[in-house]
Write an enzyme that holds these catalytic residues in place. Sequence first.
Site, PDB file in Angstrom:
ATOM      1  N   HIS A 351       0.802  -1.237   0.000  1.00 48.55           N
ATOM      2  CA  HIS A 351       0.000   0.000   0.000  1.00 48.55           C
ATOM      3  C   HIS A 351       0.824   1.271   0.000  1.00 48.55           C
ATOM      4  CE1 HIS A 351      -4.017  -1.802   0.798  1.00 48.55           C
ATOM      5  NE2 HIS A 351      -3.285  -2.733   1.371  1.00 48.55           N
ATOM      6  N   LYS A 539      -8.145  14.027   4.522  1.00 52.02           N
ATOM      7  CA  LYS A 539      -7.291  12.845   4.493  1.00 52.02           C
ATOM      8  C   LYS A 539      -6.303  12.985   5.640  1.00 52.02           C
ATOM      9  CE  LYS A 539      -6.123  14.075   0.207  1.00 52.02           C
ATOM     10  NZ  LYS A 539      -6.322  12.832  -0.514  1.00 52.02           N
ATOM     11  N   ARG A 540      -5.506  11.941   5.932  1.00 54.41           N
ATOM     12  CA  ARG A 540      -4.494  12.091   6.961  1.00 54.41           C
ATOM     13  C   ARG A 540      -3.565  13.258   6.621  1.00 54.41           C
ATOM     14  NH1 ARG A 540      -3.155   8.138  10.538  1.00 54.41           N
ATOM     15  NH2 ARG A 540      -1.729   9.736  11.290  1.00 54.41           N
ATOM     16  N   LYS A 545       1.102  14.568   1.091  1.00 55.35           N
ATOM     17  CA  LYS A 545      -0.241  14.894   0.610  1.00 55.35           C
ATOM     18  C   LYS A 545      -0.402  16.400   0.343  1.00 55.35           C
ATOM     19  CE  LYS A 545      -2.240  10.961   3.129  1.00 55.35           C
ATOM     20  NZ  LYS A 545      -2.910  10.100   2.134  1.00 55.35           N
ATOM     21  N   THR A 649      -8.384   6.890  -1.940  1.00 63.23           N
ATOM     22  CA  THR A 649      -9.737   6.373  -2.121  1.00 63.23           C
ATOM     23  C   THR A 649     -10.752   7.487  -1.873  1.00 63.23           C
ATOM     24  OG1 THR A 649      -9.536   5.518   0.131  1.00 63.23           O
ATOM     25  CG2 THR A 649      -9.351   3.925  -1.649  1.00 63.23           C
ATOM     26  N   LYS A 653     -14.482   8.644  -3.682  1.00 60.97           N
ATOM     27  CA  LYS A 653     -15.733   8.997  -2.993  1.00 60.97           C
ATOM     28  C   LYS A 653     -16.250  10.346  -3.505  1.00 60.97           C
ATOM     29  CE  LYS A 653     -13.933   6.421   0.843  1.00 60.97           C
ATOM     30  NZ  LYS A 653     -12.941   6.477   1.926  1.00 60.97           N
TER      31      LYS A 653
HETATM   32  C1  26V Z   1       2.720   4.742   6.636  1.00 57.51           C
HETATM   33  C2  26V Z   1       3.719   5.492   7.192  1.00 57.51           C
HETATM   34  C3  26V Z   1       4.491   4.923   8.298  1.00 57.51           C
HETATM   35  C4  26V Z   1       5.683   5.694   8.769  1.00 57.51           C
HETATM   36  C5  26V Z   1       5.908   7.072   8.254  1.00 57.51           C
HETATM   37  C6  26V Z   1       5.052   7.615   7.204  1.00 57.51           C
HETATM   38  C7  26V Z   1       3.979   6.768   6.687  1.00 57.51           C
HETATM   39  C8  26V Z   1       3.183   7.225   5.675  1.00 57.51           C
HETATM   40  C9  26V Z   1       2.193   6.476   5.148  1.00 57.51           C
HETATM   41  C10 26V Z   1       1.956   5.227   5.622  1.00 57.51           C
HETATM   42  C11 26V Z   1       0.859   4.487   4.971  1.00 57.51           C
HETATM   43  C12 26V Z   1       0.775   3.046   5.254  1.00 57.51           C
HETATM   44  C13 26V Z   1      -0.049   2.317   4.311  1.00 57.51           C
HETATM   45  C14 26V Z   1      -1.291   3.039   3.850  1.00 57.51           C
HETATM   46  O1  26V Z   1      -2.157   3.382   4.618  1.00 57.51           O
HETATM   47  N1  26V Z   1      -1.393   3.241   2.553  1.00 57.51           N
HETATM   48  C15 26V Z   1      -2.549   3.821   1.922  1.00 57.51           C
HETATM   49  O2  26V Z   1      -3.344   2.750   1.456  1.00 57.51           O
HETATM   50  C16 26V Z   1      -4.508   3.189   0.794  1.00 57.51           C
HETATM   51  C17 26V Z   1      -5.306   1.959   0.439  1.00 57.51           C
HETATM   52  O3  26V Z   1      -4.605   1.184  -0.479  1.00 57.51           O
HETATM   53  C18 26V Z   1      -4.157   4.022  -0.417  1.00 57.51           C
HETATM   54  O4  26V Z   1      -5.320   4.477  -1.018  1.00 57.51           O
HETATM   55  C19 26V Z   1      -3.270   5.199  -0.015  1.00 57.51           C
HETATM   56  O5  26V Z   1      -2.836   5.893  -1.156  1.00 57.51           O
HETATM   57  C20 26V Z   1      -2.080   4.696   0.779  1.00 57.51           C
HETATM   58  O6  26V Z   1      -1.320   5.779   1.311  1.00 57.51           O
END
Ligand code: 26V
Length: 807
Positions: A351, A539-540, A545, A649, A653
Amino acid sequence: MTTSLFKNKKVFKEAYVKRVEEMFGKRFDETTMNEKYFTLATMVREYASNNWIETQGALKKSNQKQTYYFSMEFLMGRLLTNNLTNLGIRNLVEEAFDDLSLDLNEIEDKEADPGLGNGGLGRLAACFLDSIASLGYPGHGNGIRYRYGFFEQRIIDGYQVEVPDQWLQKGFVWDVRKENEAVDIPFFGQVRMLEDNGKIKYVHENAEYVKAVPYDVPIIGYDTKTVNNLILWSAEPARTYPQGINAAEYESNIRQISEFLYPDDSTDEGKILRLKQQYFFVAAGLKRIVNNHKEQYGTMENFHEKVCLHINDTHPALLVPELMRVLIDEEGYDWDTAWSITTKTCAYTNHTILAEALEKWPVRLLQPLLPRVFMITEEINKRFCLDLIDRYGEGHPKVTELAIIGEDLVRMAHLAIVGSFSVNGVAALHTNILKEIEMKDFNELFKGRFNNKTNGITHRRWLLNSNPELSDLLTKLIGDGWIKDTMEFDKLMPYVTDEKVKKEFYDVKQARKTALAERIEREQGIKLDPNSIFDIQVKRMHEYKRQLMNILHIMYLYNRLKDDSEFRQNFHPQSFIFGAKAAGGYDFAKKVIKLINTVADIVNNDEETNSKLKLVFVENYNVSYAELIMPAADLSEQISTATKEASGTGNMKFMMNGALTIGTLDGANVEISEFAGIENEIIFGLNADEVNELNATGDYNPWDIYYKDERIRRVLDQLINGYFSNVQPDEFRDIYDNLLHNGDSYYVLKDFDAYINAQEKANKMYQDQDKWLEKALINIAKSGYFSTDRTIEQYVEDIWHLEKIKF
Ligand code: 26V
């Protein structure tokens, strides 16, 4: 009989009133909204239980393959509305409530929002469960029943303050504790090698056991008998306390495992705990699956034919060595047979490509915590490295680069890739980046293993339930076939130029904008004009972003509105709405929240411009808030640095609810603009190739832009020159430094000019309502592809190979 409870309005009404009184021992009119909610939800769950039992019975009989989706996060959102709709009893209940002078919406509002996820990844898992059940496939979730979900956000003096999310406090109606299916999970201890009849055996000794108790949540499909399971595991002390330790401390240590959901993007803190969480739900989930499988088939030989274990990001990647352990230590298989079964059972979804998000566990932590699982991981690594040496030759750098263990770290993504028969990305662009750049060598090594499954959203929650006005309009125009088959949205195409339809859609949009504006005014005292453009980024909060680019643009816009009266006159009023939680330890992200709120204070109170420009940061953005926000947008902000957002996602929406995307060609925005036609979105900025090129050459100096572009210089200077009189002069210094002194790694300034132009174009475009409404309708008509029903069909076809449940 519970089935008859909802037979008709009269029966339901009588049963309901009686039930409320029986449950709470009060006269109906004396019971609270909470009590009324609790009773209704309990009745709905009971009503669904027949189908739940039937689904389990059908699965026992049919011997068909099932998927288990292992995920650390399931961001479910409220379940009552969804379940009423899916069971086909929503109208009946609504009508009965009318008779009782009750407002169903008000009662639904009493439900706690189970926020067992951080963002996109967890919400996707929830949408998947809805689609799997609605399509009638056997697929279940496995996760953790965190006592505290994702924190509740308060904004105090413009700063984010985190408050624990006590979602269980009121009692969660939807789950069923299955005490008798609890299993014990071992941690720590030592592994001893024994010889047994000439065979080597490994025994795990002196382990500390944690009891894992499953809570089953029914996942009710739409208009089907299928009711699948979401299994959430809770950690409790095992039956016996270890000798000679402090019982209270022991107990609290154990319970910690299912206490908190970790913000995925947090600091190092609690690494061991997070690792414990991962093994805890992986081992418990697998044990239950294996027990059931053996009961049904008496052998593990055919495990891969009957079970697919889906690894949602690397968090559950320990499934690979754990399944090996079960097959070898408990079932007595040799390595090669066990490996063959394991790699035919596991499938992995990636992801994110953000380096900092790819999990790597220090050997010094993993080894003592999970001694046997670590041994097996080492062996998987050893054998994989031997294969690599065979291929590339001894000492080749690729051997160390691709190894599962390197630099005293276990690389979970490598483990997941090597141990799975399928590895998928979540949007076309993302998968290409995986295949051609990030995981290129793996892709060459394992031909055919990498594949794309573009994400989706469940249109039942994100349109049918959250936007009833638009749903009704669609059904009036094209029939209700779209509820089962979203490709039927396309039937809207002949209407996109129809003046009457445009007007009707406009009214729908205005109604949703008004509803959102009402909540914002009620909760935050800021009044938005529903005639203004609702420009929304929710979003987060994360640097990639680029919420920062959005707010800097708003500062620029405000300057211009003040300076340039002709511009002000021609500018259509625009309301910018943000919603975002920042990880507790992510100081930079928190600063951006403060900046947004600081700018909001100024622009909202400036009489000269505030009929043209408003700005709101909504407090505590979560799934239920999103249900109100998505339908209310005119413009959907999807402005990540190209290559960084795997899919997104929220973009889908918004699209499905008739917003135009203002965005970069990143993640699924690429496919959105292909389906809708690029002329129906506002696309700007660097594309993925250009970003990769810039990253490679390092040919970028943000100071050049600072000196060249007066508009940017002015905004940046305002961050540090005392322009914001109500904060310390250095409040935003970090933001300034990040953009100028630290190289602006997300190309905010590089894309700034393009973003200004895109925004100007959007504002002008909106003023031609005729054109705008046509584009919005085209977005809806072309959004059918982005239903998770389509995504799930592709997983079923290419990865899971399931059949629909036969009743
Ligand atoms: C994790 C972390 C962990 C440490 C530091 C920064 C950081 C930044 C992002 C993440 C995301 C972890 C995985 C995640 O949530 N990915 C999201 O998955 C969604 C569903 O597939 C996708 O639509 C998003 O674009 C993606 O960011």
